[in-house]
Design a protein around this motif. Structure first.
Motif, PDB file in Angstrom:
ATOM      1  N   ILE A 181       7.299  12.616   3.975  1.00 35.41           N
ATOM      2  CA  ILE A 181       6.359  11.884   3.162  1.00 35.41           C
ATOM      3  C   ILE A 181       5.840  12.508   2.322  1.00 35.41           C
ATOM      4  O   ILE A 181       5.737  13.960   2.245  1.00 35.41           O
ATOM      5  CB  ILE A 181       5.040  11.690   4.067  1.00 35.41           C
ATOM      6  CG1 ILE A 181       5.172  10.726   5.255  1.00 35.41           C
ATOM      7  CG2 ILE A 181       3.801  11.054   3.202  1.00 35.41           C
ATOM      8  CD1 ILE A 181       4.048  10.789   6.232  1.00 35.41           C
ATOM      9  N   ASN A 182       6.277  12.227   0.883  1.00 30.28           N
ATOM     10  CA  ASN A 182       5.785  13.121  -0.400  1.00 30.28           C
ATOM     11  C   ASN A 182       4.555  12.442  -0.945  1.00 30.28           C
ATOM     12  O   ASN A 182       4.357  11.232  -1.027  1.00 30.28           O
ATOM     13  CB  ASN A 182       6.747  13.035  -1.300  1.00 30.28           C
ATOM     14  CG  ASN A 182       8.139  13.711  -0.821  1.00 30.28           C
ATOM     15  OD1 ASN A 182       7.995  14.538  -0.001  1.00 30.28           O
ATOM     16  ND2 ASN A 182       9.093  13.420  -1.332  1.00 30.28           N
ATOM     17  N   TRP A 183       3.809  13.262  -1.585  1.00 30.55           N
ATOM     18  CA  TRP A 183       2.469  12.694  -2.138  1.00 30.55           C
ATOM     19  C   TRP A 183       2.183  13.465  -3.511  1.00 30.55           C
ATOM     20  O   TRP A 183       2.694  14.653  -3.542  1.00 30.55           O
ATOM     21  CB  TRP A 183       1.221  12.651  -1.222  1.00 30.55           C
ATOM     22  CG  TRP A 183       0.773  14.038  -1.131  1.00 30.55           C
ATOM     23  CD1 TRP A 183      -0.181  14.816  -1.716  1.00 30.55           C
ATOM     24  CD2 TRP A 183       0.896  14.978   0.127  1.00 30.55           C
ATOM     25  NE1 TRP A 183      -0.341  15.944  -1.359  1.00 30.55           N
ATOM     26  CE2 TRP A 183       0.381  16.140  -0.288  1.00 30.55           C
ATOM     27  CE3 TRP A 183       1.736  14.741   1.141  1.00 30.55           C
ATOM     28  CZ2 TRP A 183       0.086  17.200   0.672  1.00 30.55           C
ATOM     29  CZ3 TRP A 183       1.692  15.967   2.233  1.00 30.55           C
ATOM     30  CH2 TRP A 183       1.074  17.014   1.710  1.00 30.55           C
ATOM     31  N   GLU A 184       1.595  12.707  -4.681  1.00 31.38           N
ATOM     32  CA  GLU A 184       1.235  13.349  -5.654  1.00 31.38           C
ATOM     33  C   GLU A 184      -0.244  12.580  -5.918  1.00 31.38           C
ATOM     34  O   GLU A 184      -0.482  11.402  -5.840  1.00 31.38           O
ATOM     35  CB  GLU A 184       2.105  13.024  -6.798  1.00 31.38           C
ATOM     36  CG  GLU A 184       1.652  13.578  -8.282  1.00 31.38           C
ATOM     37  CD  GLU A 184       2.518  13.046  -9.321  1.00 31.38           C
ATOM     38  OE1 GLU A 184       3.610  13.898  -9.500  1.00 31.38           O
ATOM     39  OE2 GLU A 184       2.447  12.134  -9.956  1.00 31.38           O
ATOM     40  N   ALA A 185      -1.227  13.422  -6.294  1.00 34.78           N
ATOM     41  CA  ALA A 185      -2.651  12.934  -6.383  1.00 34.78           C
ATOM     42  C   ALA A 185      -3.100  13.889  -7.318  1.00 34.78           C
ATOM     43  O   ALA A 185      -3.242  15.042  -7.629  1.00 34.78           O
ATOM     44  CB  ALA A 185      -3.223  13.074  -5.070  1.00 34.78           C
ATOM     45  N   GLY A 186      -4.138  13.221  -8.187  1.00 37.38           N
ATOM     46  CA  GLY A 186      -4.699  13.715  -9.420  1.00 37.38           C
ATOM     47  C   GLY A 186      -6.122  13.285  -9.587  1.00 37.38           C
ATOM     48  O   GLY A 186      -6.356  11.800  -9.476  1.00 37.38           O
ATOM     49  N   TRP A 187      -6.948  14.137 -10.389  1.00 35.59           N
ATOM     50  CA  TRP A 187      -8.308  13.347 -10.651  1.00 35.59           C
ATOM     51  C   TRP A 187      -8.680  14.045 -12.009  1.00 35.59           C
ATOM     52  O   TRP A 187      -9.893  13.658 -12.580  1.00 35.59           O
ATOM     53  CB  TRP A 187      -9.391  14.151  -9.673  1.00 35.59           C
ATOM     54  CG  TRP A 187      -8.942  15.448  -9.182  1.00 35.59           C
ATOM     55  CD1 TRP A 187      -9.625  16.496  -9.678  1.00 35.59           C
ATOM     56  CD2 TRP A 187      -8.214  15.885  -8.080  1.00 35.59           C
ATOM     57  NE1 TRP A 187      -9.051  17.475  -9.088  1.00 35.59           N
ATOM     58  CE2 TRP A 187      -8.045  17.444  -8.012  1.00 35.59           C
ATOM     59  CE3 TRP A 187      -7.453  15.297  -7.131  1.00 35.59           C
ATOM     60  CZ2 TRP A 187      -7.577  18.183  -7.165  1.00 35.59           C
ATOM     61  CZ3 TRP A 187      -6.809  16.316  -6.290  1.00 35.59           C
ATOM     62  CH2 TRP A 187      -6.917  17.624  -6.365  1.00 35.59           C
TER      63      TRP A 187
END
Length: 708
Positions: free
Chosen positions: A576-582
């Protein structure tokens, strides 16, 4: 009793080892207690496994013709254990490989081993269960010839060499399987742009990058200490003018040693317990599981250092030989390996001529110098069968095997009694591999022809070749494996299996723990994985299944987070790969890939799964694609989703220094168009790095990367 001993005598005949030893009628008994203890071999109190309360265990002493009766008591609370009598010729059921030849020793139980001693020399014993050898379950065996030692000495000492890590060995294995560079960083051996420039080898470094050739290293693990008889430093008594026999045993889990004495040249008189014509060497290269008997002469009063240096130059252990008072004489330093110059590394590994073995600062194994006192020629009338075995591996995934397959994929080398097996060994990897055959001595074919030496373990250097041969005069099943412990566990193991019927008293009643079921190509008959050898089922033990490993990595940065969770075995990855930004976006955005990936080769992967996202103009979808590694270790990928969109990407990481790396990635999606990022990371330790990163959507920020 006499009939049983005679049966054992017939069972243990081996290549060119005379069977003229007469039983003495004496039974020599030992009790070995394996238990857990908190110890500090490297200055930190950690869990260890001991034999009779110590590391190493006691020296077991016999005379040829004795009967050994050894009771092994398992005092571990929750672990099975085993004991393999390394290098000894004995019936297969006594060999001690759990669930292959010998039953497990369960917690709270005792197993009694009994066999005739029909050889002399220096040997050792160790656990063959999981990674217990690294934790301390080993000791030495000294067998005196019936007619006494040919080469007399005033003093006779065992020096058992080993490596020690304060880390749990299972965590070591997991770090190796994930491809972590943490151990190279700890040792200062990670190859980098600055390191290459300082070594004057920038051209070679960039050339290797272009050729997609993995950086060379000479040791997989960063150890906290190197030991002789369980200590980094110790003393042995000897007087000026005395001749001292040193019985060197490399019990390291994954360390080759250079041995050298401040007293001057050493005289090799035995290798792997078998006598050789005396030959002098300045510096001796010893592979894991090998033993050498050497003679030294104490020149004068004082203390004379006998030093064993790890092949990668990361440390050494010493014994000071002499008596009180006088000057201290240190052994010379061994030059560290030139990791950036492959030709230099290869020359050092492959030197096999007489002069280079005497004079090289970093010599290879001394096999070309070794000559058997008597002929080791095999009977001409026996049929000869050649078995080509190529040593193969992938350092990045830490998978090792023979002919491109692990033991779980191909376990058996069938043999019939009365033939000569000739193994043509070719090392296709950039690592040394010490190969050990249980229950037999083999000829290491060298320039001495009919007088080629007998050994039970042979080192194969990077890209090296060797021919070993032995008469198949046994019964049962005998493990052949790399004695670098973590390579063996990762698949570089086979079983030489006799297709002849197994005597009834040699059939073990094996009781599997039930932890592993059947493996593809194998069968589970209620006692663990088994494979058919053409006439009977062979138990495969703990190596008959694929190893699974799990790890993760996550960054916590001021503007975004990315990371992965990975579950891997030989050819399969679930992650499982993730990329999250705010930052610099109106709302929190994420993209999560849940994928299965199939390893197709060192540079090719195929994958498929789902992509979950809340990004504008995107939606959840199925995805499939290929990843391909380009020259300069640039990873490229092409992805197609169920909406008909295509994504192309390139990514690269460069090691600037031993700890500092820069990285970048660029991707074009036919739906969301361009996206790119670049940054730098600084390795603090195995679990933690610092990171700063610019992302085209989320801007610039920094934080930490945590590996678990």
């Amino acid at each position: 009793m006499i009939a049983n001993l005679m049966l054992q005598l017939c069972l243990v005949c081996s290549t060119a080892v005379e069977s003229s030893v007469q039983p003495t009628g004496r039974v020599v008994e030992y009790d070995l207690v394996i238990e857990e203890k908190i110890m500090s071999p490297a200055g930190k109190a950690v869990r260890a496994l001991t034999v009779n309360g110590g590391i190493p265990g006691p020296v077991l002493r016999f005379t040829e013709g004795d009967t050994a009766r050894i009771r092994v008591h398992n005092r571990l609370k929750n672990e099975t254990t085993s004991t393999h009598w390394h290098g000894l010729l004995l019936p297969p059921i006594q060999d001690g490989v759990p669930e292959v030849t010998t039953p497990l020793i369960h917690p709270g139980t005792t197993r009694t081993f009994e066999f005739l001693i029909r050889q002399s020399g220096t040997y050792w014993y160790h656990s063959h269960t999981h990674l217990q050898e690294q934790l301390g379950v080993y000791g030495s065996i000294v067998i005196t010839p019936q007619k006494g030692e040919v080469h007399r000495a005033d003093r006779d000492y065992v020096l058992q060499l080993s490596d020690w890590t304060n880390e749990d060995p299972h965590e070591v294995q997991r770090n190796l399987l994930r491809g972590s560079e943490g151990y190279a960083v700890r040792k200062g051996n990670r190859q980098s742009l600055v390191g290459a420039a300082r070594a004057g080898a920038l051209k070679e470094y960039l050339g290797n990058e272009w050729d997609r050739m993995m950086p060379m290293d000479v040791s997989d693990v960063a150890y906290d200490a190197f030991l002789i008889n369980g200590k980094p430093r110790s003393e042995l008594v000897a007087r000026a003018g005395e001749t001292v026999r040193l019985r060197l045993i490399n019990s390291g889990a994954s360390t080759y040693f250079y041995a050298e004495s401040a007293t001057g040249m050493m005289t090799i008189v035995a290798a792997d317990g078998m006598p050789v014509q005396p030959v002098k060497v300045k510096r001796l290269f010893i592979g894991m599981a090998e033993t050498y008997d050497v003679l030294i002469k104490v020149p004068s009063s004082g203390h004379w250092e006998f030093r064993t240096t790890a092949q990668d130059g990361s440390g050494h252990a010493s014994v000071m030989i002499g008596e009180g008072g006088g000057k201290t004489h240190l052994a010379p330093e061994v030059p560290k390996p030139e990791l950036y110059r492959m030709e230099h590394m290869m020359d050092a590994a492959l030197n096999d001529d007489h002069d280079s073995l005497h004079d090289a600062e970093r010599p290879g194994a001394p096999y070309e110098l070794l000559k058997s006192p008597g002929s080791t020629k095999l009977p001409k009338q026996l049929p000869v069968r050649t078995v080509p075995l190529r040593l193969t591996g992938d350092m990045e995934r830490y998978q090792w095997g023979f002919n491109g397959k692990t033991m779980a994929e191909e376990a058996l080398i069938p043999v019939k009694k009365g033939e000569v097996l000739r193994f043509e060994l070719v090392n296709d990897t950039m690592m040394h591999h010490p190969l050990h055959l249980h229950g037999h001595f083999f000829r290491v074919v060298n320039r001495h022809g009919d007088h080629s030496p007998l050994k039970h373990t042979v080192d194969l250097p990077p890209m090296g070749k060797a021919t070993i041969e032995f008469e198949a005069n046994e019964v049962g099943d005998w493990v052949f494996h790399c004695h670098l412990l973590y390579h063996m566990m990762a698949g570089m193991t086979r079983i030489v299996t006799y297709q002849d019927p197994l005597p009834e008293d040699q059939v073990p009643s094996l009781h599997s723990s039930g932890a592993h079921g059947a493996v593809k190509g194998h069968h589970d008959h209620g006692g663990g994985a088994k494979e058919w050898n053409g006439s009977r089922w062979v138990n495969l033990g703990e190596h008959g299944h694929e190893m699974w490993s799990f790890w993760g990595e996550a960054s916590a940065q001021s503007h975004m987070s990315e990371g992965s969770l990975n579950l891997r075995r030989r050819h399969d990855d679930f992650y499982i790969n993730w990329e999250a930004g705010w930052q610099e976006v109106e709302d929190f955005e994420y993209e999560v890939d849940v994928l299965y990936e199939r390893y197709l080769g060192p540079n090719v992967r195929a994958f498929g799964g789902v992509r979950l996202t809340n990004e504008d103009e995107a939606e959840n979808r199925g995805v499939a694609g290929l990843r391909y590694r380009l020259p300069m270790f640039v990873w490229s990928s092409v992805l197609v989703d169920t909406e008909g969109d295509v994504e192309l990407s390139l990514s690269k990481e460069f090691a600037v220094t031993n700890r500092l790396s820069v990285f970048g990635e660029v991707a074009y999606d036919t739906n969301t168009e361009w996206e790119w990022s670049a940054g730098a990371s600084y390795w603090i330790n195995q679990p933690v790095s610092l990171v700063v990163q610019y992302h085209s959507e989320f801007g610039i920020g920094g934080g930490v990367v945590v590996r678990f």
